[in-house]
Design a protein around this motif. Sequence first.
Motif, mmCIF file in Angstrom:
data_model
loop_
_atom_site.group_PDB
_atom_site.id
_atom_site.type_symbol
_atom_site.label_atom_id
_atom_site.label_comp_id
_atom_site.label_asym_id
_atom_site.label_seq_id
_atom_site.Cartn_x
_atom_site.Cartn_y
_atom_site.Cartn_z
ATOM 1 N N HIS A 79 -10.617 5.036 -3.997
ATOM 2 C CA HIS A 79 -10.127 5.200 -5.382
ATOM 3 C C HIS A 79 -11.265 5.353 -6.381
ATOM 4 O O HIS A 79 -11.045 5.766 -7.513
ATOM 5 N N PRO A 93 -14.237 1.852 -1.469
ATOM 6 C CA PRO A 93 -12.848 2.316 -1.544
ATOM 7 C C PRO A 93 -12.769 3.736 -2.092
ATOM 8 O O PRO A 93 -13.558 4.120 -2.959
ATOM 9 N N MET A 108 0.829 -1.208 0.000
ATOM 10 C CA MET A 108 0.000 0.000 0.000
ATOM 11 C C MET A 108 0.864 1.258 0.000
ATOM 12 O O MET A 108 1.863 1.310 0.712
ATOM 13 N N GLU A 133 -5.473 2.216 -0.526
ATOM 14 C CA GLU A 133 -6.531 1.200 -0.521
ATOM 15 C C GLU A 133 -7.583 1.463 0.563
ATOM 16 O O GLU A 133 -8.368 0.576 0.902
#
Lengths: 124, 235
Positions: free
Chosen positions: B82, B80, B1, B33
Amino acid sequence: MEKNFKQSSRSGAVAWLLQRISAVILFVLLLFHFLTYHFLTRGRSVDYQQVLERSQSWWFPLLQFAFLLTALYHGLNGVWSVLEDYTASRGWRLVWFSLLLTVGLALLFVGTLTIIKLYTLKVA
Amino acid sequence: MAKIDIHVNILRYRPESDEKPRWQEFAISVDDESTVLDVLNEIHWQHDGTLAYRRSCRSSICGSCAMKVNGRNVLACETPIHRFGRKLKIEPLSGFQIIKDLVVDLDPFFEKLQRIKPYLILDKSLPDKEFVQTPAQLEQIGESTLCILCAACSAACPSSWPNSEYLGPAALLKAYRFVFDSRDDGADQRLEIVNDKNGVWRCHTIFNCMEACPKKIKITEYLSRLKLKVVENSL
């Protein structure tokens, strides 16, 4: 609290069902309209004269009047159902309903006049 | 990560001092993450301990952490970051009173759920062993039983926003779940409750509830089946 959720004759069930039925009728009428006006033209291109001739067939006023009634009901019932969502007061609901009814009746009148006019117009 | 720098805008509201909600920006560094809940925990634990939000299971089962992130209702614990890039805009669920920051008053939501009698109603005597259900009977209600009552659907429903009396998709889905349950005998009672101007007929198949549901339940489809059942029952 419970009293607000009792079944009533104005629950919305009938309006919902009629909205679906009118949608199916509209679909069939629209198909018929396109077929007769745009495709079954015996090889000729669609022009004013041809539309006028078709408008004077015996089925024209029946079809168009059914179309007019169904489209008006379907459209105005849809708008009414949205307005009901966003209008809480009974007074405003009455105002909107009256307005929709007036618009509906006016359009029905104008539409009926147009159908009669087209049916009775003399073909040159 | 790897660590990434992100900007998080959170709609804050403290009833004791704020007249209305206000935005507060946090610039923080988190693992790439991370989930939205990780980000909120990071802010709460390291930057501002006064931030209020609900969390519990961290496994998208309890339904506590539903909130609006970049305009979409999500469960913070399973989402998440992202998905949203480097800028997050976090708000409480729409259509509910804010108690503090991201915590909303869900009492009206659960009151509506109670109205549709969300429990098995039996007229018949209990069988000796378990109730027998065919796979087809289970299939009819299987997906609808996955609801975790997070309120993301009701908060996403435009019919719910202007009308606080509307039962809303979650309660109606629960009604579907029992009406179509082969073991249940309370269908008539529930159909009478949902057959109301503030019941199932306020649903205009907008599909926002389906889009918002973190369990991907086809809510709109089930509500349409419920409408049909009400009409069949009335005829």
